[in-house]
Design an enzyme around this catalytic site. Structure first.
Site, PDB file in Angstrom:
ATOM      1  N   ASP A  58      -4.171  -2.268  -2.673  1.00 50.90           N
ATOM      2  CA  ASP A  58      -4.655  -1.106  -2.574  1.00 50.90           C
ATOM      3  C   ASP A  58      -5.942  -1.106  -1.346  1.00 50.90           C
ATOM      4  OD1 ASP A  58      -3.200   1.081  -3.427  1.00 50.90           O
ATOM      5  OD2 ASP A  58      -3.915   0.766  -5.458  1.00 50.90           O
TER       6      ASP A  58
ATOM      7  N   GLN B  78      -2.639   1.588 -11.207  1.00 48.17           N
ATOM      8  CA  GLN B  78      -2.520   3.219 -10.807  1.00 48.17           C
ATOM      9  C   GLN B  78      -3.619   3.971 -11.113  1.00 48.17           C
ATOM     10  OE1 GLN B  78       0.055   4.346  -8.749  1.00 48.17           O
ATOM     11  NE2 GLN B  78      -1.168   6.404  -8.820  1.00 48.17           N
TER      12      GLN B  78
ATOM     13  N   LYS C 165       7.139   4.446  -5.856  1.00 48.21           N
ATOM     14  CA  LYS C 165       6.560   3.042  -5.315  1.00 48.21           C
ATOM     15  C   LYS C 165       7.540   2.141  -5.697  1.00 48.21           C
ATOM     16  CE  LYS C 165       1.785   4.376  -5.438  1.00 48.21           C
ATOM     17  NZ  LYS C 165       0.673   4.238  -5.634  1.00 48.21           N
TER      18      LYS C 165
END
Ligand code: NAP
Length: 291
Positions: free
Chosen positions: A121, A98, A54
């Site tokens: 997200d 994460q 990422k």
């Protein structure tokens, strides 16, 4: 003949589009570049690999990223503290924590503590709810990636029967919502299946489109699909150095009309959608025009 849906190629095109948009809407107006925050806890190898990729994707496209690494034994309070800093830092446009988290941390509390406006997200219930109600918001990256892959490949989904296998929060549930929404792309008739579904073949054999996200190598076999079905393989299953999908490629290739390869199908689309959501956050969140 089965056509492979090349996620790498499409992700490359979308990256160029995002770069152009950053140039046109941000840099040319002397605003600062979009900035993604990432919080990583622990030492899970897959999480470290995902986070590194990422960061690399951000760098390649001209998005700034800041990584906050917390040790494996960090408390939930410490993580909440870091989230609060990201929530209130005006220089961070959007951020992610994460997943998965260590067992001693309450994942729901963590997701609930993220400012929905910065939740790139799309996991916060406010954003998930907006998605379910056809409102504009951040969509979870994998689901948005699949939808975009189908749309850009000019695959008609309206009126088709889609069977989703797997009902996780990050893939199965959101993609089943997006495929069935009253919008374009959408309007598919969706059957959501899971580990308690009896006789899953009964559903998959009827499906025009099958989206598999179970995490079991080769789960969907050729004898479970009808001729010409469109197959989206979300699985990422490690086998030594190889990455294998949830679809048994050998038996499905030749019978399906379209198939996403693993690797190179859904994975790159997921990664690029996080960049897209970060850009969206930068364009919508900044209060002052020069920020
Ligand atoms: P997950 O949270 O483990 O969920 C798996 C789902 O599969 C659950 O809903 C489970 O049902 C269902 N399932 C398990 N065994 C089944 C069976 N025998 N028949 C029918 N359904 C079954 O997994 P996930 O996070 O969605 O990930 C799935 C896969 O996609 C993994 O390989 C993951 O690495 C991969 N992935 C890839 C990307 C990408 O960008 N390509 C992104 C995210 C995930 P229950 O709900 O009943 O337990």
């Amino acid at each position: 003949m089965t056509k492979l849906l090349n996620g790498n190629q499409l992700a490359k095109e979308i990256r160029k589009e995002i770069s152009k948009e950053i140039e046109k809407k941000i840099l040319s107006k002397n605003k600062r570049i979009p900035h993604l925050g990432i919080i990583l806890t622990g030492t899970n190898n897959s999480s470290i690999t995902y986070v590194n990729s990422k960061i690399k994707e951000c760098k390649n496209i001209g998005i700034q990223s800041t990584l906050v690494k917390l040790p494996i034994d960090s408390t939930e309070e410490k993580l909440l503290e870091e989230i609060k800093k990201m929530n209130t830092n005006p220089l961070i446009d959007g951020f992610i924590v994460q997943l998965p988290l260590e067992k001693h941390i309450d994942q729901d509390q963590i997701i609930l503590s993220i400012n929905p406006k910065k939740d790139v997200d799309g996991f916060h219930p406010e954003n998930f709810g907006k998605m379910a109600l056809d409102m504009k918001t951040f969509f979870p990256a994998t689901a948005l990636g699949i939808l975009t892959l189908l749309e850009r490949s000019k695959i008609k989904i309206s009126g088709k029967h889609t069977v989703v296998i797997g009902r996780s929060r990050i893939v199965g549930k959101p993609i089943s919502i997006l495929m069935s929404r009253k919008s374009y792309p959408g309007n598919s008739t969706v059957t959501l299946t899971h580990s308690n579904t009896l006789n899953i073949e009964y559903y998959t054999k009827q499906a025009d489109i099958i989206i598999v996200a179970v995490g079991i190598t080769g789960f969907l076999k050729g004898n479970m699909i009808k001729n010409g079905a469109i197959i989206i393989d979300v699985g990422i299953n490690k086998n030594g150095k190889n990455i294998l999908g949830d679809v048994d490629f050998r038996s499905v290739y030749g019978k399906a009309s379209y198939l996403t390869p693993v690797p190179g199908g859904v994975g790159p689309m997921t990664r690029v959608m996080l960049l897209k959501n970060t850009l969206m956050a930068a364009l919508t969140n900044r209060k002052h025009p020069t920020l």
